[in-house]
Write an enzyme that holds these catalytic residues in place. Structure first.
Site, PDB file in Angstrom:
ATOM      1  NE  ARG A 107      31.046  71.383   8.779  1.00  0.00           N
ATOM      2  CZ  ARG A 107      31.956  72.118   8.135  1.00  0.00           C
ATOM      3  NH1 ARG A 107      33.164  71.645   7.919  1.00  0.00           N
ATOM      4  NH2 ARG A 107      31.621  73.318   7.715  1.00  0.00           N
ATOM      5  CE  LYS A 129      20.811  59.934  26.673  1.00  0.00           C
ATOM      6  NZ  LYS A 129      19.861  60.240  27.759  1.00  0.00           N
ATOM      7  CD  GLU A 171      23.398  57.828  37.639  1.00  0.00           C
ATOM      8  OE1 GLU A 171      22.447  57.112  37.215  1.00  0.00           O
ATOM      9  OE2 GLU A 171      23.507  59.042  37.383  1.00  0.00           O
ATOM     10  CE  LYS A 216      24.668  54.842  29.958  1.00  0.00           C
ATOM     11  NZ  LYS A 216      24.995  56.158  30.474  1.00  0.00           N
ATOM     12  CD  GLU A 226      16.925  58.937  26.113  1.00  0.00           C
ATOM     13  OE1 GLU A 226      18.077  58.811  26.550  1.00  0.00           O
ATOM     14  OE2 GLU A 226      16.125  59.792  26.498  1.00  0.00           O
ATOM     15  NE  ARG A 230      21.407  56.169  25.983  1.00  0.00           N
ATOM     16  CZ  ARG A 230      22.612  56.476  25.520  1.00  0.00           C
ATOM     17  NH1 ARG A 230      22.910  56.273  24.264  1.00  0.00           N
ATOM     18  NH2 ARG A 230      23.516  57.019  26.322  1.00  0.00           N
ATOM     19  CG  ASN A 234      16.224  59.144  30.684  1.00  0.00           C
ATOM     20  OD1 ASN A 234      17.429  59.353  30.796  1.00  0.00           O
ATOM     21  ND2 ASN A 234      15.591  59.241  29.528  1.00  0.00           N
ATOM     22  CG  HIS A 237      18.268  60.467  35.655  1.00  0.00           C
ATOM     23  ND1 HIS A 237      18.371  59.251  36.296  1.00  0.00           N
ATOM     24  CD2 HIS A 237      19.552  60.908  35.499  1.00  0.00           C
ATOM     25  CE1 HIS A 237      19.650  58.966  36.491  1.00  0.00           C
ATOM     26  NE2 HIS A 237      20.381  59.949  36.020  1.00  0.00           N
ATOM     27  CG  HIS A 241      17.754  65.840  34.944  1.00  0.00           C
ATOM     28  ND1 HIS A 241      17.558  65.280  33.707  1.00  0.00           N
ATOM     29  CD2 HIS A 241      18.961  65.363  35.381  1.00  0.00           C
ATOM     30  CE1 HIS A 241      18.593  64.498  33.391  1.00  0.00           C
ATOM     31  NE2 HIS A 241      19.448  64.523  34.399  1.00  0.00           N
ATOM     32  CG  HIS A 253      23.678  63.536  38.272  1.00  0.00           C
ATOM     33  ND1 HIS A 253      22.548  63.979  37.615  1.00  0.00           N
ATOM     34  CD2 HIS A 253      23.865  62.252  37.867  1.00  0.00           C
ATOM     35  CE1 HIS A 253      22.089  63.011  36.844  1.00  0.00           C
ATOM     36  NE2 HIS A 253      22.859  61.945  36.977  1.00  0.00           N
TER      37      HIS A 253
HETATM   38  N1  LIG Z   1      26.371  61.126  29.645  1.00  0.00           N
HETATM   39  C1  LIG Z   1      25.709  60.333  30.469  1.00  0.00           C
HETATM   40  O1  LIG Z   1      25.175  59.307  30.044  1.00  0.00           O
HETATM   41  C2  LIG Z   1      25.631  60.677  31.938  1.00  0.00           C
HETATM   42  C3  LIG Z   1      25.167  59.726  32.850  1.00  0.00           C
HETATM   43  C4  LIG Z   1      25.169  60.046  34.208  1.00  0.00           C
HETATM   44  C5  LIG Z   1      25.614  61.300  34.622  1.00  0.00           C
HETATM   45  N2  LIG Z   1      26.039  62.216  33.698  1.00  0.00           N
HETATM   46  C6  LIG Z   1      26.527  63.543  34.120  1.00  0.00           C
HETATM   47  O2  LIG Z   1      27.668  63.380  34.954  1.00  0.00           O
HETATM   48  C7  LIG Z   1      27.784  64.553  35.777  1.00  0.00           C
HETATM   49  C8  LIG Z   1      28.184  64.151  37.174  1.00  0.00           C
HETATM   50  O3  LIG Z   1      29.442  63.511  37.134  1.00  0.00           O
HETATM   51  P1  LIG Z   1      30.296  63.239  38.465  1.00  0.00           P
HETATM   52  O4  LIG Z   1      29.405  62.799  39.538  1.00  0.00           O
HETATM   53  O5  LIG Z   1      31.417  62.387  38.037  1.00  0.00           O
HETATM   54  O6  LIG Z   1      30.784  64.699  38.911  1.00  0.00           O
HETATM   55  P2  LIG Z   1      32.073  65.595  38.589  1.00  0.00           P
HETATM   56  O7  LIG Z   1      32.564  65.360  37.218  1.00  0.00           O
HETATM   57  O8  LIG Z   1      31.704  66.984  38.978  1.00  0.00           O
HETATM   58  O9  LIG Z   1      33.178  65.045  39.611  1.00  0.00           O
HETATM   59  C9  LIG Z   1      32.974  65.195  40.990  1.00  0.00           C
HETATM   60  C10 LIG Z   1      34.157  65.867  41.689  1.00  0.00           C
HETATM   61  O10 LIG Z   1      35.204  64.919  41.879  1.00  0.00           O
HETATM   62  C11 LIG Z   1      36.443  65.424  41.392  1.00  0.00           C
HETATM   63  N3  LIG Z   1      37.197  64.243  40.938  1.00  0.00           N
HETATM   64  C12 LIG Z   1      36.891  63.457  39.888  1.00  0.00           C
HETATM   65  N4  LIG Z   1      37.676  62.370  39.870  1.00  0.00           N
HETATM   66  C13 LIG Z   1      38.536  62.483  40.906  1.00  0.00           C
HETATM   67  C14 LIG Z   1      39.574  61.643  41.419  1.00  0.00           C
HETATM   68  N5  LIG Z   1      39.852  60.455  40.879  1.00  0.00           N
HETATM   69  N6  LIG Z   1      40.259  62.073  42.504  1.00  0.00           N
HETATM   70  C15 LIG Z   1      39.932  63.265  43.084  1.00  0.00           C
HETATM   71  N7  LIG Z   1      38.936  64.070  42.675  1.00  0.00           N
HETATM   72  C16 LIG Z   1      38.233  63.671  41.594  1.00  0.00           C
HETATM   73  C17 LIG Z   1      36.040  66.410  40.333  1.00  0.00           C
HETATM   74  O11 LIG Z   1      37.039  67.377  40.126  1.00  0.00           O
HETATM   75  C18 LIG Z   1      34.778  67.025  40.929  1.00  0.00           C
HETATM   76  O12 LIG Z   1      35.126  68.029  41.853  1.00  0.00           O
HETATM   77  C19 LIG Z   1      26.465  65.278  35.688  1.00  0.00           C
HETATM   78  O13 LIG Z   1      26.617  66.441  34.893  1.00  0.00           O
HETATM   79  C20 LIG Z   1      25.551  64.296  34.997  1.00  0.00           C
HETATM   80  O14 LIG Z   1      24.545  64.938  34.228  1.00  0.00           O
HETATM   81  C21 LIG Z   1      26.059  61.916  32.376  1.00  0.00           C
HETATM   82 ZN   LIG Z   2      22.459  60.066  36.116  1.00  0.00          ZN
END
Ligand SMILES: NC(=O)c1ccc[n+]([C@@H]2O[C@H](COP(=O)([O-])OP(=O)(O)OC[C@H]3O[C@@H](n4cnc5c(N)ncnc54)[C@H](O)[C@@H]3O)[C@@H](O)[C@H]2O)c1
Ligand SMILES: [Zn+2]
Length: 351
Positions: A107, A129, A171, A216, A226, A230, A234, A237, A241, A253
């Site tokens: 929980r 989030k 971003e 942010k 949101e 907030r 988006n 996005h 998406h 992304h």
């Molecule tokens: N929660 C939120 O507010 C929010 C905001 C923006 C994006 N997101 C989410 O984030 C995700 C995208 O995240 P991302 O772009 O970080 O992708 P990801 O987490 O897939 O990482 C990208 C790649 O880089 C590799 N990697 C990560 N750090 C590394 C490092 N230091 N050295 C070597 N390799 C490394 C990972 O293994 C992966 O293969 C999406 O799902 C998106 O929806 C969430």
């Molecule tokens: Zn994003």
């Protein structure tokens, strides 16, 4: 909202920080197969045997309920109880998924976010989030679960695959568009050289990371759940998406966000919301960062338009867009998001 520590070498201090902000009997380090071998051993050594590593496959398709089930089962089998803190070590995929594990495990247990991609440092790790994707769309199951702390160590950028720096840049530019024209100009001027040189020096990235975190936190601080402002985060996005989903996540992304920002600024101009020239400035900055400005040629506009209809931002079934008035200022009308006629969306996609 929550504390954020940003400095080179900060990963070495995580055990101390975690024991202070989220003291626990056991620590569950959740990471992916690329990041775990690089950074988990040094992290775990600070915990003197109280930390257990759980590794998931890398990539967006694994940000799923199935991986959530595997992780929570593994944590139960390892005997982790309510007095556990989760450490999310990786990019946004690990951060969103491990955050959702923390939000639901027993929980709810604390999570400390340890972002290792530029995108996760400037955006995904901040604001609380969490969630997973489902066959119906991105992030459709999740929870607001603010981290006990975020620890950003820009030294981890050293091992990041080259293209991942660009994804974070998308971003960064978004934060400029939604809240700060001077920051947008600073980022648009600096990024082409930094990305062209594959800059990895923590000193060079620190100002942009700190700038995005500040923006942010400011936006999230006034509206954690949101209900209003907030939504401006988006920007780009709704289209992003839709592109991710209709390409089965083949478009990353960050790339989808770049395209989404250009298309949505055109939508804003066509709808008479944004000042003339706004879309050109967004397009110039996106192109300068080496990111694409339009959807892949093989993806037709109807497919993208159809895919927008399941986006979670829909209110009363309508597809909603958060749109700029100009660089640095978003349209506050109708609680920061408006619905747009299909014809305008089609036209913007076809530019
Ligand atoms: N929660 C939120 O507010 C929010 C905001 C923006 C994006 N997101 C989410 O984030 C995700 C995208 O995240 P991302 O772009 O970080 O992708 P990801 O987490 O897939 O990482 C990208 C790649 O880089 C590799 N990697 C990560 N750090 C590394 C490092 N230091 N050295 C070597 N390799 C490394 C990972 O293994 C992966 O293969 C999406 O799902 C998106 O929806 C969430
Ligand atoms: Zn994003």
């Amino acid at each position: 909202v929550h504390p954020v520590h940003i400095d080179a070498g900060a990963l070495a201090r995580v055990a101390t920080i975690a024991r202070e902000v989220a003291p626990a009997h056991r620590y569950a380090v959740i990471s992916d197969e690329n990041v775990a071998p690089l950074y988990a051993p040094a992290l775990a050594s600070g915990f003197e045997g109280d930390a257990t590593l759980f590794t998931i496959p890398a990539g967006e398709p694994h940000k799923s309920r199935e991986t959530w089930a595997l992780l929570t089962d593994a944590m139960i089998s390892a005997g982790l109880g309510r007095d556990t803190t989760v450490l999310a070590l990786g990019g946004g995929v690990v951060g969103d998924l491990a955050g959702f594990v923390a939000a639901t495990y027993m929980r709810g247990v604390p999570v400390v976010q340890l972002p290792t991609t530029l995108l996760a440092m400037v955006d995904a790790s901040i604001g609380g989030k969490t969630g997973v994707d489902t066959p119906g769309g991105k992030n459709l199951v999740g929870a607001f679960h603010p981290p006990a702390a975020v620890v950003i160590d820009p030294e981890t950028l050293a091992t990041l695959p080259p293209e991942q720096l660009r994804y974070g840049a998308a971003e960064i530019l978004k934060h400029g568009v939604i809240a700060d024209a001077a920051y947008f100009d600073e980022a648009a001027a600096a990024l082409p050289t930094m990305l062209g040189n594959q800059e990895r020096s923590p000193d060079r990235w620190l100002p942009l990371i700190a700038g995005s975190v500040r923006i942010k936190l400011g936006v999230v601080g006034g509206d954690e759940r949101e209900r209003g402002a907030r939504k401006t985060l988006n920007f780009g996005h709704t289209i992003a998406h839709a592109i991710e989903r209709s390409t089965e996540y083949e478009v990353p992304h960050g790339v989808a966000v770049a395209i989404g920002m250009v298309v949505e600024s055109r939508i804003a101009e066509l709808a008479g919301i944004a000042d003339a020239g706004t879309a050109d400035r967004v397009e110039g900055a996106v192109a300068g960062a080496g990111l694409p400005c339009e959807p892949p040629a093989w993806l037709d506009a109807s497919t993208v338009l159809e895919a927008t209809r399941t986006d979670k931002k829909g209110r009363r079934g309508a597809v909603e867009y958060s749109l700029p008035l100009r660089i640095g200022e978003m349209n506050p009308i109708n609680e920061w998001s408006v619905s747009i006629e299909d014809e305008i969306v089609r036209e913007a996609l076809a530019c």
